[in-house]
Write an enzyme that holds these catalytic residues in place. Structure first.
Site, PDB file in Angstrom:
ATOM      1  N   SER A 199       0.832  -1.180   0.000  1.00 37.17           N
ATOM      2  CA  SER A 199       0.000   0.000   0.000  1.00 37.17           C
ATOM      3  C   SER A 199       0.880   1.248   0.000  1.00 37.17           C
ATOM      4  O   SER A 199       1.742   1.403  -0.856  1.00 37.17           O
ATOM      5  CB  SER A 199      -0.954  -0.018   1.199  1.00 37.17           C
ATOM      6  N   ASP A 251      -8.599  -5.688  -4.685  1.00 40.19           N
ATOM      7  CA  ASP A 251      -7.846  -4.620  -4.027  1.00 40.19           C
ATOM      8  C   ASP A 251      -8.054  -3.314  -4.772  1.00 40.19           C
ATOM      9  O   ASP A 251      -8.136  -3.291  -6.005  1.00 40.19           O
ATOM     10  CB  ASP A 251      -6.357  -4.981  -3.994  1.00 40.19           C
ATOM     11  N   HIS A 275      -7.775  -5.431  -0.100  1.00 39.75           N
ATOM     12  CA  HIS A 275      -6.606  -4.697   0.387  1.00 39.75           C
ATOM     13  C   HIS A 275      -6.145  -5.207   1.751  1.00 39.75           C
ATOM     14  O   HIS A 275      -4.952  -5.193   2.041  1.00 39.75           O
ATOM     15  CB  HIS A 275      -6.940  -3.202   0.483  1.00 39.75           C
TER      16      HIS A 275
END
Length: 558
Positions: A113, A255, A284
């Site tokens: 991320s 995601d 995610h």
């Protein structure tokens, strides 16, 4: 190996004198060891850290591990500005980590991320000791999944991310004023908790009122509009040729940055670099085997990987090859491992996208049909009314928004019952149909307002008639000519999904997906000032001269 030594908050001085602090994990013995570095803004002890990267497990495998708070966050000094300093701080930190006692001089970076992007920024700065990166679930172009997508604001992630980070900002701001701290935090929490209950609906969306109320740095959308040059501070797209390193990239079909992961991989392969890719059926924050409403089978779990072992161990094995001896990886082509949903199987490939996939049109037809055959005669357009004050609610998908909204494949019954959602469905399929690659919808559409959004969603309808979302997209249309039909291409990103025999393929067409994305108010006004809405009358055409359709990359059966 009998023990691990951990040194907490070890200082590293950046080129401007700012001190950043990291925890350093060393295996037992004297080394030297290869270094795994992760730089993140969420705090060194966040549960997200353990999910994406276990420093203790890495140290037990013989790596020295460095986990650093980025500038202006938690134990590190400086002012918090999302993304601004990651390239220069990444360079300085890699060089510092490579020189720590016990290091073998070779550094790899890992994390996902936001701290997947810190890897890319460090790699672009070219510290000589950085030999490999393993970015997980991160973006390529921030205007394709982080700040915006198809021109619409990714409000779902922007609002909670910015407010959540605001807590540490306020604690720093009021560290010498207990009364001010209590007042500021008690004002922030209701805004964070109240997003799903109405806070997301505050206007203008492009200058979100909650950020101004608390004087907080935001995720970057608003600043990127004011300062276009600054937007390059977290953009990887267009710069892959500058990264001469092997990469190990991991993403999830559900995601929020799924396409970014794929785009980064494809660009690195195109640049002639060694690149490995793993795409699971994950969101995610969920890398298990039950995602949304669907159990993809225990083999989908990242701790199992279809009998390949733990994802973490696959990464550690790769790092052992790339940085374990202090030398660069010998040239290779990397690997591609895709989870094919529907049949719920992992499949190894040598390429991505698949050259054997064939773009195949499925046409929107009268009476809600979806057919391979295009319309041969004039068919009347479909109509619906889009009211921005009553938008279609976000129901599943590749999400990272407030916890009230579940990501993944969810039952679409309530969405498809709405009058502002058009539904087009095939007959039951005679045989399995695999779709692996990038999906797009071509819509010939008209609105009676100067601006609007077009949203398309691909769904799988099972033998019981339950429709679940596979992938979706949006395109925002500015300066529309009211009442005039125009062709609009909606990018639904990519998937790998087998529509089983007896199932049906379905396409939804509508004009909103809120609060994942902000609502177009149909007025044509700039998003940073628009506060009033107009109802729009929408038309979708599907005739011989305006053949609206969805284009699916169909993989022939072997």
């Amino acid at each position: 190996m009998t023990g691990i030594r951990i040194d907490f908050d070890v200082p590293a001085q950046m080129r401007d004198g700012t001190v950043l602090r990291a925890d350093v994990y060393r295996p037992s013995g004297s080394g030297p060891w290869p270094v795994l570095l992760s730089r993140l803004p969420y705090g060194k002890y966040t549960p997200m850290m353990a999910m994406m990267f276990d420093p203790v497990a890495a140290a037990r495998r013989g790596f020295m591990v460095v986990i650093q708070d980025t500038r202006g966050r938690f134990a590190s000094e400086g002012e918090w500005e999302p993304f601004t300093y990651e390239e220069s701080d990444g360079y300085d930190t890699v060089r510092w980590a490579a020189a720590l006692p016990g290091s073998n001089g070779s550094v790899g970076m890992i994390g996902g991320s936001c701290f997947g992007n810190t890897q890319w920024m460090a790699a672009l700065s070219k510290p000589p000791e950085l030999k490999a990166i393993a970015p997980l679930i991160t973006w390529s172009d921030p205007d394709d999944g982080l700040w915006t997508r198809g021109g619409a604001i990714e409000l779902g992630i922007t609002a909670p991310w910015s407010l959540m980070h605001g807590a540490d900002t306020l604690m720093r701001r009021h560290r010498a004023d207990l009364g001010g701290l209590m007042s500021s935090i008690t004002g922030l929490v209701p805004d964070l908790d109240g997003l799903a209950g109405g806070g997301y609906g505050e206007l203008p969306a492009g200058r979100f009122p909650a950020f101004a109320r608390h004087d907080l740095p935001e995720l970057g959308y608003e600043r990127s509009r004011r300062e276009p040059d600054w937007a390059a501070s977290c953009r990887v797209a267009g710069r892959h040729d500058e990264v001469d390193l092997p990469t190990f990239q991991v993403g999830g079909w559900y995601d929020i940055f799924s396409q970014g992961t794929l785009d980064n991989f494809t660009a690195m392969r195109r640049a002639g670099r060694s690149a490995t890719l793993i795409m699971g059926p994950w969101t995610h924050t969920n890398w298990q085997h039950v995602v949304g409403d669907v159990n993809f089978g225990f083999g989908a779990n990242s701790d199992f990987m279809g009998m390949r072992g733990r994802l973490h161990d696959l990464q550690f094995d790769w790092f052992r090859r790339t940085i374990g001896d202090g030398e660069a990886l010998e040239p290779d082509t990397g690997k591609v491992l895709l989870f094919v949903m529907g049949i719920n199987q992992w499949r190894e490939e040598t390429e991505r996208p698949l050259s054997r996939a064939v773009d195949t049109d499925f046409h929107l037809r009268v009476d809600g049909r979806l057919t391979p055959e295009p319309p041969s005669t004039t068919e009347q357009p479909e109509e619906f009314t889009y009211d921005p004050m009553d938008p279609v609610p976000t129901t599943g998908g590749a999400l990272l928004i407030s916890d009230e909204f579940r990501p993944g494949p969810l039952d679409q019954t309530a969405v498809e019952a709405r009058e502002d959602v058009l539904v087009f469905t095939t007959e039951p399929l005679a045989e399995d149909t695999e779709v692996t690659g990038r999906v797009r919808a071509v819509l010939f559409a008209a609105t009676d307002r100067p601006s609007t959004d077009w949203v398309a969603r691909l769904c799988d309808v099972d033998e019981h008639g339950v429709s679940r979302n596979v992938t979706d997209g949006v395109v925002r249309v500015r300066a529309a000519t009211p009442g005039e039909a125009a062709e609009h291409v909606v990018d639904l990103w990519s998937t790998s999904f087998v529509f089983r025999a007896g199932h049906r393929i379905r396409v939804q067409v509508t004009s909103s997906n809120f609060p994942r994305r902000d609502r177009d108010l149909n007025t044509g006004e700039p998003g940073d000032s628009a506060t009033t809405a107009q109802v729009a009358r929408q038309h979708i055409f599907h005739d011989s001269t305006r053949p609206s359709r969805i284009v699916l990359p169909v993989v022939p059966a072997r």
